[in-house]
Enzyme design. Structure first.
Site, PDB file in Angstrom:
ATOM      1  CB  SER A  62      20.681  15.665  -7.252  1.00 59.04           C
ATOM      2  OG  SER A  62      20.580  16.289  -8.522  1.00 59.04           O
ATOM      3  CG  ASN A  74       9.074   9.114   3.285  1.00 59.25           C
ATOM      4  OD1 ASN A  74       9.569  10.004   2.589  1.00 59.25           O
ATOM      5  ND2 ASN A  74       8.004   8.438   2.901  1.00 59.25           N
ATOM      6  CG  ASP A  80       1.401  -0.809  -1.295  1.00 58.27           C
ATOM      7  OD1 ASP A  80       0.390  -0.289  -1.796  1.00 58.27           O
ATOM      8  OD2 ASP A  80       1.511  -1.018  -0.076  1.00 58.27           O
ATOM      9  CE1 TYR A  83      -2.161   6.094  -0.785  1.00 62.63           C
ATOM     10  CE2 TYR A  83      -0.958   6.813  -2.726  1.00 62.63           C
ATOM     11  CZ  TYR A  83      -1.647   7.103  -1.569  1.00 62.63           C
ATOM     12  OH  TYR A  83      -1.821   8.401  -1.195  1.00 62.63           O
TER      13      TYR A  83
END
Length: 176
Positions: A62, A74, A80, A83
């Site tokens: 934050s 992004n 996943d 990776y």
């Protein structure tokens, strides 16, 4: 209770897993200087091998924009199970929106959590209710590297990647 282990390899010797609640903080592995609208993938100094059917979600802390004037391009990153090789280093895609910024090595900029993937079979969803995630530092990750950040749908099979896996496993892994 089931225990699922996330294996991790520290590329940055100073890397520390800092857990606060359900999220674990990650920090940059080196100093970065950025100017207005510069884009850079900030190295987080770690590669992780997640359990089958699990994923990691990465988002900014934050305070990241307030302290450094950067945003994650992004908005939320998803890593996943595939990776998970030695060359699959975790990164934070950052865009600088301040005039200029300096991010000092080991500054905490993002956080992640490990979750069951949405496409997991029904029985995994039940088992996940009784699962605890543990982290274990290892000397080598035994998954084949996919090629690094932004490599969805690719696999790297170079000798440099395969050799340490072959040494650890005692045989050469089959590449699909």
């Amino acid at each position: 209770m089931m225990i699922k282990t996330v294996k991790y390899f520290k590329h940055n010797k100073d890397f520390v897993l800092e857990k606060y609640g359900n999220w674990i903080d990650l920090s940059v592995s080196k100093n970065y200087s950025m100017e207005y609208l510069d884009f850079e993938i900030l190295d987080l100094g770690v590669s992780m091998q997640l359990p089958d059917w699990y994923k990691a979600e990465i988002k900014p802390r934050s305070s990241t924009f307030k302290k450094f004037g950067i945003i994650q391009t992004n908005s939320i990153g998803e890593i996943d199970t595939e990776y998970g090789g030695m060359k699959d280093r975790w990164g934070f895609p950052a865009l600088c929106l301040s005039k200029s910024t300096f991010i000092e090595k080991n500054s905490r900029i993002c956080q992640f959590t490990v979750k069951l993937r949405e496409d997991a079979p029904w029985y995994m969803k039940i088992l996940d209710l009784f699962t605890t995630i543990k982290f274990k530092e290892v000397d080598i990750l035994t998954k084949i590297s996919r090629g690094g950040f932004g490599s969805s749908g690719t696999t790297t099979t170079d000798k440099e990647t395969i050799a340490p896996i072959k040494k650890t496993l005692g045989y050469e892994p089959h590449i699909i």
